[in-house]
Write an enzyme that holds these catalytic residues in place. Structure first.
Site, PDB file in Angstrom:
ATOM      1  N   CYS A 199       0.798  -1.229   0.000  1.00 51.93           N
ATOM      2  CA  CYS A 199       0.000   0.000   0.000  1.00 51.93           C
ATOM      3  C   CYS A 199       0.829   1.277   0.000  1.00 51.93           C
ATOM      4  O   CYS A 199       0.554   2.179  -0.782  1.00 51.93           O
ATOM      5  CB  CYS A 199      -0.997   0.043   1.158  1.00 51.93           C
ATOM      6  SG  CYS A 199      -1.227  -1.468   2.057  1.00 51.93           S
ATOM      7  N   ARG A 229       7.116 -11.432   5.025  1.00 56.64           N
ATOM      8  CA  ARG A 229       6.684 -11.473   6.428  1.00 56.64           C
ATOM      9  C   ARG A 229       7.449 -12.598   7.107  1.00 56.64           C
ATOM     10  O   ARG A 229       7.437 -13.724   6.617  1.00 56.64           O
ATOM     11  CB  ARG A 229       5.175 -11.768   6.538  1.00 56.64           C
ATOM     12  CG  ARG A 229       4.314 -10.905   5.638  1.00 56.64           C
ATOM     13  CD  ARG A 229       3.624  -9.779   6.350  1.00 56.64           C
ATOM     14  NE  ARG A 229       2.848  -8.982   5.414  1.00 56.64           N
ATOM     15  CZ  ARG A 229       1.548  -9.163   5.145  1.00 56.64           C
ATOM     16  NH1 ARG A 229       0.871 -10.103   5.793  1.00 56.64           N
ATOM     17  NH2 ARG A 229       0.924  -8.403   4.272  1.00 56.64           N
ATOM     18  N   GLN A 276       1.159 -10.820  -3.625  1.00 56.44           N
ATOM     19  CA  GLN A 276      -0.277 -10.564  -3.566  1.00 56.44           C
ATOM     20  C   GLN A 276      -0.779 -10.090  -4.920  1.00 56.44           C
ATOM     21  O   GLN A 276      -0.076  -9.355  -5.608  1.00 56.44           O
ATOM     22  CB  GLN A 276      -0.561  -9.467  -2.529  1.00 56.44           C
ATOM     23  CG  GLN A 276      -0.132  -9.834  -1.120  1.00 56.44           C
ATOM     24  CD  GLN A 276      -0.335  -8.676  -0.151  1.00 56.44           C
ATOM     25  OE1 GLN A 276      -0.024  -7.537  -0.476  1.00 56.44           O
ATOM     26  NE2 GLN A 276      -0.834  -8.981   1.030  1.00 56.44           N
ATOM     27  N   ASP A 327      -2.526  -7.646  -5.642  1.00 57.15           N
ATOM     28  CA  ASP A 327      -2.944  -6.515  -4.832  1.00 57.15           C
ATOM     29  C   ASP A 327      -3.516  -5.414  -5.714  1.00 57.15           C
ATOM     30  O   ASP A 327      -3.086  -5.240  -6.848  1.00 57.15           O
ATOM     31  CB  ASP A 327      -1.708  -5.980  -4.107  1.00 57.15           C
ATOM     32  CG  ASP A 327      -2.057  -5.343  -2.776  1.00 57.15           C
ATOM     33  OD1 ASP A 327      -3.252  -5.223  -2.470  1.00 57.15           O
ATOM     34  OD2 ASP A 327      -1.127  -4.967  -2.059  1.00 57.15           O
ATOM     35  N   HIS A 338      -5.373  -1.236  -5.236  1.00 58.46           N
ATOM     36  CA  HIS A 338      -5.912  -0.172  -4.409  1.00 58.46           C
ATOM     37  C   HIS A 338      -6.768   0.725  -5.271  1.00 58.46           C
ATOM     38  O   HIS A 338      -6.353   1.103  -6.362  1.00 58.46           O
ATOM     39  CB  HIS A 338      -4.782   0.613  -3.756  1.00 58.46           C
ATOM     40  CG  HIS A 338      -4.007  -0.226  -2.785  1.00 58.46           C
ATOM     41  ND1 HIS A 338      -2.841  -0.858  -3.116  1.00 58.46           N
ATOM     42  CD2 HIS A 338      -4.296  -0.601  -1.512  1.00 58.46           C
ATOM     43  CE1 HIS A 338      -2.416  -1.564  -2.078  1.00 58.46           C
ATOM     44  NE2 HIS A 338      -3.288  -1.439  -1.088  1.00 58.46           N
ATOM     45  N   LYS A 346     -14.916  -4.148   6.195  1.00 54.01           N
ATOM     46  CA  LYS A 346     -14.423  -4.984   5.091  1.00 54.01           C
ATOM     47  C   LYS A 346     -15.374  -6.114   4.752  1.00 54.01           C
ATOM     48  O   LYS A 346     -16.305  -6.402   5.494  1.00 54.01           O
ATOM     49  CB  LYS A 346     -13.050  -5.557   5.440  1.00 54.01           C
ATOM     50  CG  LYS A 346     -13.061  -6.471   6.659  1.00 54.01           C
ATOM     51  CD  LYS A 346     -11.688  -7.095   6.904  1.00 54.01           C
ATOM     52  CE  LYS A 346     -11.742  -7.957   8.148  1.00 54.01           C
ATOM     53  NZ  LYS A 346     -10.549  -8.791   8.321  1.00 54.01           N
ATOM     54  N   HIS A 362      -8.524  -1.397  -0.281  1.00 49.93           N
ATOM     55  CA  HIS A 362      -7.547  -2.455  -0.543  1.00 49.93           C
ATOM     56  C   HIS A 362      -8.341  -3.653  -1.026  1.00 49.93           C
ATOM     57  O   HIS A 362      -9.370  -3.964  -0.451  1.00 49.93           O
ATOM     58  CB  HIS A 362      -6.828  -2.909   0.732  1.00 49.93           C
ATOM     59  CG  HIS A 362      -6.212  -1.821   1.532  1.00 49.93           C
ATOM     60  ND1 HIS A 362      -4.857  -1.596   1.537  1.00 49.93           N
ATOM     61  CD2 HIS A 362      -6.746  -0.894   2.355  1.00 49.93           C
ATOM     62  CE1 HIS A 362      -4.591  -0.588   2.348  1.00 49.93           C
ATOM     63  NE2 HIS A 362      -5.719  -0.147   2.860  1.00 49.93           N
TER      64      HIS A 362
END
Lengths: 647, 647
Positions: free
Chosen positions: B339, B368, B386, B388, B390, B474, B520
């Site tokens: 992000c 991670r 990911q 991912d 946004h 979410k 997200h």
């Protein structure tokens, strides 16, 4: 006593010991003597006036040699200093070397004065005047005490700091006109060679590159033996400024640097991502045709991995530091190279001689720490993606693999309109065999294979003895861009080292285990650097097949936005990509803005176009092409792309 | 005194203070009382025998509730300990919790004995015998001194270590039959509920997860209220073992883990790379259709960036540690999230309200740190990519963007044959507004928008109050795989936090600056985890459009290798991909090996095929389909793919 002087063509001439380069040049031809600037004596570059006291291989250098340019620009730096000192007496001088293009001098004006562009004219006039005096440049060996005394008297404290760190007996001074400098040389014989000289720009530079020391003014300059050469160079500079990939990258919204993310690490904006993805996709398709297998690896690896590969030692205190974890003794490094990861993939299974060659490719990202001040757009970054591949092969396959890679390199250069390129083969120094890893037999075989492969593929490489890496010989490619600048791109390297360190093996036809040879190769080099070169080569006018936006649709008012969307969808069916400029602007402004963005085709959409179902087509650089139907326009585009690849 | 007990349906009943869960169940129905295992009282799970002394909201739990299972398996762990102690008197006990599926107990047998699979039968028999005694499980509060004395007497030094760290007044013991354990509970009322119980496996486990302490034996077990449930579970386990993505990943040569590169970081082998690239390419095409813009960002970011975003605090000592550089004060982090990088791209230009929504997507890799022991194939890794994205949008666009993302999620699930899925909306706790960032007005709007969007898209989400993150509400998606196991995949999250921290803004129609809302979202979640799920869901039989190798050509002898190459080239023209099995093996072996590799179509190539220019086609799971021409085979393949997407 007579000494033997061997010329580059092998001819041997005898001279009295103590002969100078200038005397040798004069003895060959007066015309040569008039142009010669420096001499290489047994691998070391000398002033032309310096005595040669024993047998030697020599090469005389004119301005077209790198060594000639270097001496020329080095003397020009001293002229710059002399000019500044005569205009601003009391100026303190740092260092003043020749660089790749021209020279600079780091200076500190007296009384806190700061040099500005307004001073350029005066300096330029004075430099030309000093050059035209045609002063002789003289070299003098001196004791440390005398050198210190001279510069202390002058108050040149930067020079005395430098001298204080030198060893006595190694110190030389060079003088021309009224100016004497601490310098190792070499220099050109007289200042009269310099027919055109000019200051180009100013920058700040910390003394000794140390941010805690004083910031001096770095004055950049350029000089040439002909006025016309200066004019051409300035034109080229101006053109280069227009083509600067940092400027065009911003205008075309290709990439962005955020200090908060990190200096020297590009964020690829949507259009830049499209460009890069298309390049990667195109090269990937070519790789697959050539039986490469694509892999993906993480951007970090354990320190143990890099200890085995030997990279850990090479990327030490000057690099990104290792990443520790909550587990004691565990640590990782940002990948400085992709090879060890690919080696670990190779090791995931067993191989027979029939399984080789195994060609493994990845657009693999590596991280190399560069000083903040060294960073430059996409060409000097801290994180870049190599179009990397490793070929694991048998010794008897090296030549064939080289030929295949050369074919690919030539295909890529041709496809992207880099029509001028050079190549260089780097071999080992046969007099220093202990410097290299791998058997004599393999080296001989590989060196011969590379040379034969290059010849059979029609390359005319220069061959550099002793330039090979310790782990193997290599072949490098350099391209010339549209401004005639040379860029190092592709490389093919033989590696005997990693197969040894990682104990790679395959089962031969003899049922014994053998060590494969590993070839490293990249075509683009890095995606970042290659895209920078491509931007500067094309001035941002990318080939139609590659450019992120082939067309932009320009509705003449909001009323036609919906029809424009319909047209864009139809164009997508013909594999034509683009977008709509829906801004609430006049059509003239829309045309201008999109031409500045190097959009190849602009399609004006208004009442007439909607009614007729035709397109009004404008081509970049050619203006209005008139009206045509959508299928005709698609033909036009697809023909242009086809022709591009057929040329 | 009477107290008010509120049931889940809102009904209120009155009982005397001190009433137990079991008494309440009995008062409702004897059948319920026979099945009930635990009770939640005002959010806390209690034993059924524990007194309730004030008004309370309650929920009674049977085995089909997570809370019921938890108590059931917790008691089963005590039964396991009791059984082991009765067989091996003097055994020392560590901890014995319920887990997601079953339970375990960490034990140390006396006299250095080591438990083995040979002991399982005895333990299983004893466990069933103890369960069938239908002993009551009793809870007793005790003083620290008494607890210490009890376990010291018994010599249970692991227990005494635990007790010595507890506060007096908080210690409870649970007993059944002859066994008493230090335990917080809750437990089921009697052991007779356990009708089937079994040890499953053994593992080593350091006491208190500390490698410097003793390694105990972790005994895993499972139990059920019905014998048939155990049988079904064991069948499922067996099938799951066959579908284990680690096993299939190895068989199909999809990915590889090298401890030298680093634990928990996948190396994607060529076939795995093809699979992943096809998945990414397919999703990218869908994203582009939906007006997402693709970007690319580096895998590291400066510590400053993560201080601004707030991630720095969250990824502390337990994480990969920051990367320092030669420059004092400069340091970077491996990206824990994409992000902040996307936010910095957003900030590279200015926006008007007309420019929103801006949908930015990247297959972005994050790192991670996970403990070594927590790593598991592709599902628990230290580095994953990911899918991912946004979406930066205005408050009035949240609902529409949610609907678009829900449509995409449903499209992806359907395309990949995940036909059963659930969804969950997480809202804030309206009684704790100070826990959340963002205005009341925005929260209300967004929560309503999500619920309306879900409803309009035909989802039937469960709604969890108080489960929202502090930064926004979410919507999560869970799929069921072919074995009925549930996997959390996609997520859509509203974020008011990052726009605030990074001071994002756009110019509204009112010419004022406003803060955009950030969504997200991920569909697959991570490529690694999703591919693991896909492997286990399909048992490695990927859909034909996705599978790395659609066909393998099997020349019956070396003589036909060349013709096979010709056929493969022809198939490529029809967009059919595959390879040739050139091994010097009998045809039967070749067929078997390639069927094991889940190759959808095998093409046998011999004399007949070369002469007739036909193919002999074998289909995975169906055997010989007979002879057909190359165009007919291409039709067959392309029809199968088309039908797949039409279903």
């Amino acid at each position: 006593m007579m000494i033997k002087i061997t010329l580059p063509d092998g001819a041997i001439r005898e001279y009295a010991s103590g002969v100078t380069g200038m005397e040798i040049a004069t003895s060959i031809s007066p015309r040569l003597a008039a142009e010669v600037l420096a001499i290489t004596v047994n691998g070391e570059v000398f002033d032309l006036g310096r005595a040669i006291n024993s047998d030697a291989h020599i090469k005389l250098h004119k301005f077209d040699d790198v060594e000639g340019k270097h001496a020329f620009w080095h003397t020009s730096a001293h002229i710059l200093a002399e000019a500044v000192e005569s205009i601003f007496p009391g100026t303190k001088f740092g260092i003043g070397p020749a660089i790749e293009n021209g020279f600079y001098y780091d200076i500190e004006l007296p009384d806190g004065r700061v040099l500005s562009e307004n001073d350029f004219d005066d300096i330029n006039k004075k430099m030309l005047e000093l050059s035209q005096k045609d002063s002789t440049v003289t070299r003098k060996e001196t004791s440390k005490a005398d050198a210190l005394k001279y510069f202390e008297t002058k108050g040149d404290y930067y020079k005395t700091e430098l001298i204080s760190e030198l060893e006595d007996g190694t110190i030389t001074l060079y003088s021309q006109g009224n100016f004497t400098d601490l310098c190792r040389g070499p220099h050109i014989p007289t200042t009269g060679h310099i027919k055109a000289i000019q200051v180009l720009s100013l920058a700040g530079a910390y003394w000794r590159n140390d941010e805690s020391r004083k910031q001096l003014t770095r004055v950049y300059g350029i000089s040439f033996p002909k006025q016309k050469m200066l004019e051409e160079y300035l034109l080229m500079l101006e053109e280069a400024k227009k083509r600067d990939h940092r400027k065009i990258g911003k205008e075309l919204e290709l990439f962005h640097f955020s200090p908060k993310v990190g200096m020297g690490m590009a964020l690829w904006l949507p259009k830049g991502t499209m460009l890069r993805d298309r390049l990667e996709g195109w090269l990937t398709a070519e790789l697959k045709k050539r039986d490469y297998e694509m892999v993906k690896t993480p951007h970090i690896g354990s320190v143990e991995l890099y200890k085995t590969s030997g990279h850990f030692e090479k990327y030490g205190k000057d690099s990104f530091q290792p990443i520790t974890t909550p587990q004691e003794g565990e640590s990782f490094m940002l990948k400085p190279m992709n090879c060890p990861h690919h080696v670990e993939i190779f090791k995931a299974r067993q191989y027979s001689y029939k399984d080789l060659p195994y060609r493994m490719a990845e657009f693999g990202t590596v991280y190399r720490y560069e000083q903040h001040g060294e960073l430059h757009g996409l060409t000097r970054v801290r994180c870049f993606t190599q179009d990397d591949a490793h070929v694991f092969c048998r010794p008897d396959q090296v030549k064939d693999e080289f030929k295949k890679i050369i074919e690919l390199v030539m295909f890529v250069f041709k496809s992207l309109n880099f029509n001028e390129y050079k190549s260089q083969i780097s071999l080992r120094d046969p007099e220093n065999p202990s410097k290299y890893i791998g058997t004599d037999e393999n080296w001989n075989k590989a060196e011969q294979a590379i040379q034969e492969a290059a010849e059979e593929m029609g390359l005319k490489p220069t061959v550099e003895i002793g330039e090979a890496a310790f782990y193997g010989p290599k072949l490098d490619f350099m391209v010339k861009d549209a401004l005639g600048r040379t860029w190092q791109l592709g490389t093919i390297q033989v590696d005997y080292n990693l197969p040894e360190r990682f104990e790679l093996e395959y089962k031969g036809a003899d049922n014994q285990m053998h060590q494969p040879i590993m070839l490293h190769r990249a075509i683009f080099g890095s995606m970042e650097r290659f895209i920078a070169v491509l931007i500067e080569h094309t001035a941002g006018k990318f080939p139609l097949w590659l450019t992120p936006q082939q067309v932009v649709l320009l509705p003449i008012s909001e009323k036609y936005n919906d029809y424009a969307k319909k047209v864009l969808e139809l164009l997508k069916n013909y594999d034509i990509r683009g977008q709509i400029d829906e801004r609430d602007e006049k059509i003239g402004r829309k045309i201008r803005d999109n031409e500045l963005k190097r959009i190849p085709y602009l399609l004006v959409i208004g009442e007439k176009e909607e009614a007729s179902e035709n397109l009004s087509v404008r081509k970049q650089g050619q203006g209005d092409l008139g009206a045509m139907s959508i299928p005709d326009f698609a033909d036009l585009i697809n023909k242009e792309i086809k022709e591009y690849f057929n040329n």
